[in-house]
Each structure stands twice: as C-alpha cells, then as structure tokens.
Design a protein around this motif. Structure first.
Motif, PDB file in Angstrom:
ATOM      1  N   ALA A 266      15.249  -8.224  91.373  1.00  0.00           N
ATOM      2  CA  ALA A 266      14.568  -9.564  91.811  1.00  0.00           C
ATOM      3  C   ALA A 266      16.094 -10.493  91.945  1.00  0.00           C
ATOM      4  N   ALA A 270      18.841  -6.917  94.741  1.00  0.00           N
ATOM      5  CA  ALA A 270      18.091  -7.006  95.896  1.00  0.00           C
ATOM      6  C   ALA A 270      18.910  -6.377  97.111  1.00  0.00           C
ATOM      7  N   ARG A 302       7.386  -5.574  97.700  1.00  0.00           N
ATOM      8  CA  ARG A 302       7.611  -6.817  97.972  1.00  0.00           C
ATOM      9  C   ARG A 302       8.676  -6.682  99.086  1.00  0.00           C
ATOM     10  N   LEU A 303       8.805  -7.660  99.994  1.00  0.00           N
ATOM     11  CA  LEU A 303       9.767  -7.816 100.972  1.00  0.00           C
ATOM     12  C   LEU A 303      11.025  -7.801 100.340  1.00  0.00           C
ATOM     13  N   GLY A 305      14.757  -8.819  99.723  1.00  0.00           N
ATOM     14  CA  GLY A 305      15.617  -9.892 100.602  1.00  0.00           C
ATOM     15  C   GLY A 305      15.197 -11.120 101.045  1.00  0.00           C
ATOM     16  N   PHE A 306      13.704 -11.104 100.728  1.00  0.00           N
ATOM     17  CA  PHE A 306      12.815 -12.230 101.172  1.00  0.00           C
ATOM     18  C   PHE A 306      12.419 -13.030  99.894  1.00  0.00           C
ATOM     19  N   GLY A 307      12.274 -14.469 100.151  1.00  0.00           N
ATOM     20  CA  GLY A 307      11.902 -15.354  98.985  1.00  0.00           C
ATOM     21  C   GLY A 307      13.007 -15.814  98.252  1.00  0.00           C
ATOM     22  N   ARG A 309      13.640 -18.390  94.519  1.00  0.00           N
ATOM     23  CA  ARG A 309      13.033 -19.546  93.768  1.00  0.00           C
ATOM     24  C   ARG A 309      13.586 -20.886  94.044  1.00  0.00           C
ATOM     25  N   LYS A 312      13.243 -23.065  99.713  1.00  0.00           N
ATOM     26  CA  LYS A 312      11.957 -23.227 100.232  1.00  0.00           C
ATOM     27  C   LYS A 312      12.187 -23.442 101.730  1.00  0.00           C
ATOM     28  N   TYR A 355       1.378 -15.822 105.949  1.00  0.00           N
ATOM     29  CA  TYR A 355       1.351 -15.320 104.488  1.00  0.00           C
ATOM     30  C   TYR A 355       2.840 -15.898 104.090  1.00  0.00           C
ATOM     31  N   VAL A 365      20.133 -14.538 100.842  1.00  0.00           N
ATOM     32  CA  VAL A 365      21.585 -14.090 101.310  1.00  0.00           C
ATOM     33  C   VAL A 365      21.469 -12.372 101.329  1.00  0.00           C
ATOM     34  N   ASP A 366      20.821 -11.854 100.545  1.00  0.00           N
ATOM     35  CA  ASP A 366      20.873 -10.425 100.701  1.00  0.00           C
ATOM     36  C   ASP A 366      20.027  -9.777 101.565  1.00  0.00           C
TER      37      ASP A 366
HETATM   38  N1  ACO Z   1       7.478 -10.399  99.393  1.00  0.00           N
HETATM   39  C1  ACO Z   1       6.187 -10.561  99.257  1.00  0.00           C
HETATM   40  N2  ACO Z   1       5.682 -11.690  98.812  1.00  0.00           N
HETATM   41  C2  ACO Z   1       6.457 -12.548  98.048  1.00  0.00           C
HETATM   42  C3  ACO Z   1       7.895 -12.261  98.073  1.00  0.00           C
HETATM   43  C4  ACO Z   1       8.289 -11.107  98.706  1.00  0.00           C
HETATM   44  N3  ACO Z   1       9.662 -10.771  98.694  1.00  0.00           N
HETATM   45  N4  ACO Z   1       8.635 -13.145  97.233  1.00  0.00           N
HETATM   46  C5  ACO Z   1       7.425 -13.911  96.817  1.00  0.00           C
HETATM   47  N5  ACO Z   1       6.283 -13.376  97.249  1.00  0.00           N
HETATM   48  C6  ACO Z   1       4.982 -14.164  96.876  1.00  0.00           C
HETATM   49  C7  ACO Z   1       4.466 -13.993  95.440  1.00  0.00           C
HETATM   50  O1  ACO Z   1       3.717 -13.074  95.470  1.00  0.00           O
HETATM   51  C8  ACO Z   1       3.696 -15.203  95.207  1.00  0.00           C
HETATM   52  O2  ACO Z   1       2.685 -15.365  96.037  1.00  0.00           O
HETATM   53  P1  ACO Z   1       1.173 -16.031  95.198  1.00  0.00           P
HETATM   54  O3  ACO Z   1       1.722 -17.268  95.225  1.00  0.00           O
HETATM   55  O4  ACO Z   1       0.125 -15.703  96.275  1.00  0.00           O
HETATM   56  O5  ACO Z   1       1.208 -15.390  94.038  1.00  0.00           O
HETATM   57  C9  ACO Z   1       4.517 -16.482  95.960  1.00  0.00           C
HETATM   58  O6  ACO Z   1       5.483 -15.497  96.993  1.00  0.00           O
HETATM   59  C10 ACO Z   1       5.806 -17.088  95.090  1.00  0.00           C
HETATM   60  O7  ACO Z   1       6.512 -15.960  94.629  1.00  0.00           O
HETATM   61  P2  ACO Z   1       7.102 -15.976  93.031  1.00  0.00           P
HETATM   62  O8  ACO Z   1       7.292 -14.439  92.775  1.00  0.00           O
HETATM   63  O9  ACO Z   1       6.313 -16.734  92.055  1.00  0.00           O
HETATM   64  O10 ACO Z   1       8.550 -16.759  93.327  1.00  0.00           O
HETATM   65  P3  ACO Z   1       9.700 -16.681  92.272  1.00  0.00           P
HETATM   66  O11 ACO Z   1      10.438 -18.025  92.585  1.00  0.00           O
HETATM   67  O12 ACO Z   1       9.163 -16.339  91.095  1.00  0.00           O
HETATM   68  O13 ACO Z   1      10.445 -15.568  92.737  1.00  0.00           O
HETATM   69  C11 ACO Z   1      12.077 -14.129  93.987  1.00  0.00           C
HETATM   70  C12 ACO Z   1      11.620 -15.624  93.536  1.00  0.00           C
HETATM   71  C13 ACO Z   1      12.221 -13.226  92.622  1.00  0.00           C
HETATM   72  C14 ACO Z   1      13.414 -14.077  94.624  1.00  0.00           C
HETATM   73  C15 ACO Z   1      10.951 -13.229  94.937  1.00  0.00           C
HETATM   74  O14 ACO Z   1      10.799 -14.063  95.957  1.00  0.00           O
HETATM   75  C16 ACO Z   1      11.136 -12.055  94.960  1.00  0.00           C
HETATM   76  O15 ACO Z   1      11.059 -11.080  94.340  1.00  0.00           O
HETATM   77  N6  ACO Z   1      12.045 -11.605  96.393  1.00  0.00           N
HETATM   78  C17 ACO Z   1      12.219 -10.215  96.606  1.00  0.00           C
HETATM   79  C18 ACO Z   1      13.724  -9.916  95.696  1.00  0.00           C
HETATM   80  C19 ACO Z   1      14.887 -10.581  96.191  1.00  0.00           C
HETATM   81  O16 ACO Z   1      15.073 -10.567  97.525  1.00  0.00           O
HETATM   82  N7  ACO Z   1      15.651 -10.957  95.489  1.00  0.00           N
HETATM   83  C20 ACO Z   1      16.912 -11.911  95.797  1.00  0.00           C
HETATM   84  C21 ACO Z   1      16.823 -13.146  95.414  1.00  0.00           C
HETATM   85  S1  ACO Z   1      18.246 -13.970  96.022  1.00  0.00           S
HETATM   86  C22 ACO Z   1      19.432 -13.473  94.951  1.00  0.00           C
HETATM   87  O17 ACO Z   1      19.280 -13.492  93.572  1.00  0.00           O
HETATM   88  C23 ACO Z   1      20.690 -13.177  95.138  1.00  0.00           C
END
Ligand code: ACO
Length: 431
Positions: A266, A270, A302-303, A305-307, A309, A312, A355, A365-366
C-alpha cells in the motif's frame, strides 16, 4: 486564548472546553486537541489518521486537492527540472538551497562516507541468495548502529549530522550490495569521481573484469526519480521513523523501521506490485476484466499504483514521471515497450470509469516509476530498494527536525478499548 478557537460542549455533563485553532503557512486550520483529555476526559478517535496532524513540520507541504507538492517551499516541478538529488538532500537536511561552495563541501562529505565497514559486508553472506533485497536492507541498515556507534549520541547535533551523512551516503552502497549478493557477484567499491546516481549504477552493474561507464540517460532518469521520491510529509514510513525516533532510538534503527514500513504494497512496495500486476494482466484485451476485479468489493484485487490518501487530484509526481517515461523509453529505443503501452491503456480506461472518478482515484507516483526502473535494467525486486535510497533524505530530515524540536515527546497514541469488561480469573479446572 487565540483569536480563533472551537468550543466543544459535552451535552451530558454540560462542561465545555475551548480548543485553539492553529494555522500554518499553508494547509487547513488545525485544532489543537492535546488538552482535551486533561480538560474534558475525552480521547479523539481517528483511525488511519484521516484528520490528524501529528507534528509541526517545515520540510514538505502537500495540497492533495490541488495536486501541489513543495519541498521546503519549492514546487516539485521546478526542483525536478532544475535540481539534482544531492542538492535536494542538502535542502531537506538544512532547509535552504546550498551555495556552490556549500554544495561542493556537502557532496564531498557524502562521497567520503559511501564505503561500508568491511566487517559489515560479511552480514550479507548470512542471507540466502534469493532473499528479498528489502529484507536484507532492513537488517543491514539496522545493524549500522553496531558499526558507527560513535555517532549515535542523538543529543549531540554534530552526531546527528554525521549520522545523516552516513545514511544518505551508504544507502546506495548497501542497495547495490543487496543486488550483487543475489547475483553472486563481488561487491563493487564506490567511485568518488561519479555522481550519486552514476555511482549507484556503477556499484550495481559493473564487474571487476571490465570498464564501466554509467549511461547518462539512466543517470538522469534515476536522478529525477530520486528527487520525486525524496519526501512526502507524514506518510506511513516517515511517521514510522518519527515514532521509532520519539523514544530516543538511534537513527540507524529508526531508518530501518522506516524501510520496513515502506516495503508494504500500500506504500513503497506499490512500484513492484504495479509491475507484477501489469505482467498478470498480460495484454490490453484483459484490462476490462481486471478493472472489474478492482471494483468488486468481494475481490481483494486493487489497481496498484492507483489512489492516494492525500491526492484527490493528479499526483504531481505521476505527471512528471509519465512524461519522463516517454522520453526515457524513446532514448533507450524502447518506445513500443508493451508494459508502458498497457499502463497507458489501463490509465485511460480507469480514468473514464465512474468508480475511479467518484472516488477520485488517479495514478500515483508508482504507477510509472517501475516501468522506468525496468527499462533501466533494474530488476523488479529492487524497485522498493530504489525508493528507500531516495526517501532516506526525507526520513533523515524528519528525524533531525523531530529530535531538535523542544516540544518533542515520546509518541504514545491511546485507543478505544472495546475488549472484555473487567472479569475475574477462572481457575483451569473450572473452565
Ligand atoms: N483500486 C480499487 N479501488 C480502490 C483503490 C485501488 N487502487 N484505492 C482505493 N480504492 C477504493 C477503496 O476500495 C474505497 O472504496 P469504497 O469507498 O467504496 O470503500 C475508496 O477507494 C477509498 O479507498 P481507501 O482504501 O479508503 O483509501 P486510503 O486513503 O485508505 O488508501 C491507498 C490509499 C492505500 C493508496 C489506496 O488507494 C491503495 O491501496 N492503492 C493501491 C496501492 C498503491 O498504489 N499504493 C501507493 C501509494 S503512493 C506511495 O505510497 C508511494
């Protein structure tokens, strides 16, 4: 009482408390709840620290809605275009851009700390050849305190500075040794005539039997990736470094804790997970199937490299890397890199999907960094190690800032206990 405050009233007891609202240079107003327990007997509850500022800091600022990232006030776009990683390390540590003389002295200082204690090298032989390099790195960095205990007096600013230099200087040497160990090749000594990134490439890819000149394209790309990964305010690994350091632990132990936290998929893991995901998807035709999996709440996929914290909106680092990805692949004659093609398609399809739109999930970034690392010949299991090298400058700056802050106390969160209520012990023959 400050000009601005929030009053909280307990509707049961009728008691009220005024909480000071603090403002920083940028960012939302921040309610100081530190006296809440003393004054009202309440804890605050914020799992995952969604709304919690854990400290004062002057290092990095992020506006996740606007997609803004500043290091010591300088926009990431300007630093990425004009700076180099060692200058960023100086900026992180000392808070200002160096003069030419300061940069020369600082670079010389780092260059003269790149070698490892010879005894430390024997540690690597204790690891199996196929150990994950992050596992080796966590152990080896943690062990540095046993070799450099002359700089572990954290109350002494000179010791703190020497530790900071040692960590920034030795991380590439340790990273390259992790890689060489997996290959069974001899470790290469650092070369003082090379740049920080050129030296890393030399230690990773040269062999004693041949001349090696680092590829300037690779050197430039690494320099950019390291700048972009240098710091990101109170992320999981940086908070881990601060938490470990708050007890007075030595800096090497604290950075080792940060590396362990970074490893998770996470967070820094990633970049490796993205490449694994792209390989698993395999071809463009399978993308819709994986998008559906990512949206399915009953599927853990999970996808990667997407999303993010905080972001936005587009992660500004992803925007820079995406452009660089094009340039690097073109220069390396790898324009039709199938992984990059697939990543572009995946990004396009996801960004059009309600979605991802509704949840404001953008590439981080990753999403692209792994594709560049791969094109440079860096193996997938070394991606997070590269991230750790770059992030060391940020971790070290946060650790130094924390230790020198007179308000610093041990970090000790509380909890909302919902376990068993008080009950009497039952002897074993009566259970
Ligand atoms: N793919 C699908 N759905 C996602 C993803 C994803 N990558 N990321 C978030 N969501 C969804 C969640 O299921 C949630 O949906 P819901 O509201 O219906 O329950 C909503 O989006 C919010 O997601 P949270 O997990 O609550 O967000 P949080 O801020 O806690 O997590 C995180 C952020 C950990 C980065 C998350 O987006 C994720 O797991 N991404 C994929 C891993 C990743 O790329 N990490 C690198 C981050 S950058 C870094 O650290 C260098």
């Amino acid at each position: 009482m400050s000009e601005r405050h929030i009053t909280i009233t307990d509707n049961k007891s009728g008691k009220s408390v005024d909480l000071e609202v603090k403002t920083g240079t940028h960012g939302p107003p921040t309610v100081d709840v530190s006296g809440l327990y003393k004054d009202l007997g309440y804890f605050t509850f914020d799992p995952g620290f969604m709304s919690t500022a854990s400290c004062h800091s002057q290092i990095t600022f992020i506006d996740g809605d606007e997609g803004i990232l500043l290091y010591r006030g300088y926009p990431i776009e300007q630093l990425a275009e004009k700076s180099n990683y060692l200058e960023i390390c100086y900026l992180m540590t000392y808070g200002a851009l160096p003069s030419p003389n300061q940069l020369e002295n600082y670079s010389s200082m780092i260059v003269h700390h790149t070698m490892l204690h010879e005894s430390l090298k024997t540690f690597f032989n204790g690891f199996h050849y196929d150990a994950h390099p992050m596992a080796i790195m966590v152990g080896v960095v943690g062990s540095l305190s046993a070799f450099y205990h002359d700089s572990t007096n954290i109350q002494d600013p000179v010791c703190r500075e020497i530790s900071a230099h040692r960590l920034i200087a030795k991380m590439p040497t340790i990273a390259a040794a992790c890689y060489k160990h997996s290959l069974g090749e001899p470790f290469q000594y650092p070369r003082n005539n090379l740049s920080y990134c050129g030296n890393l490439l030399h230690m990773m890819f040269s062999v004693p039997t041949e001349e090696y000149v680092p590829d300037p394209i690779a050197e430039k790309a690494l320099n950019l990736l390291f700048i972009l990964h240098a710091d990101h305010e109170q992320n999981a690994s940086t908070s881990t470094v601060r938490l470990a350091g708050s007890s007075g632990a030595n800096p090497f132990a604290c950075i080792s804790a940060g590396i362990a936290s970074l490893w998770g998929p996470a967070h820094g893991g990633a970049n490796e997970a993205v490449l694994d995901m792209l390989h698993e998807i395999g071809d463009v035709a399978s993308i819709p199937k994986y998008i559906a999996k990512a949206k399915d709440k009953n599927d853990p996929f999970r996808l990667m490299g997407f999303g993010h914290r905080v972001y936005k909106n587009f992660d500004p680092r992803a925007t820079i890397i995406r452009k660089t990805c094009h340039e690097v692949l073109e220069k390396l004659g790898d324009q039709s890199n199938p992984l990059f093609e697939m990543a572009l398609q995946l990004e396009e399809i996801a960004l059009q999907d309600p979605y991802f739109q509704e949840r404001k999930l953008y590439p981080n970034v990753d999403f692209y960094s792994g594709i560049i690392y791969k094109a440079l010949g860096i193996p997938t299991n070394m991606f997070t190690v590269m991230f750790a090298i770059a992030r060391t400058s940020g971790w070290v700056a946060h650790w130094m800032e924390m230790i020198s802050d007179p308000r610093q106390r041990i970090s000790r969160p509380r909890q909302l206990y919902d376990g068993a209520a008080t009950r009497d012990y039952v002897s074993i023959d009566q259970r």
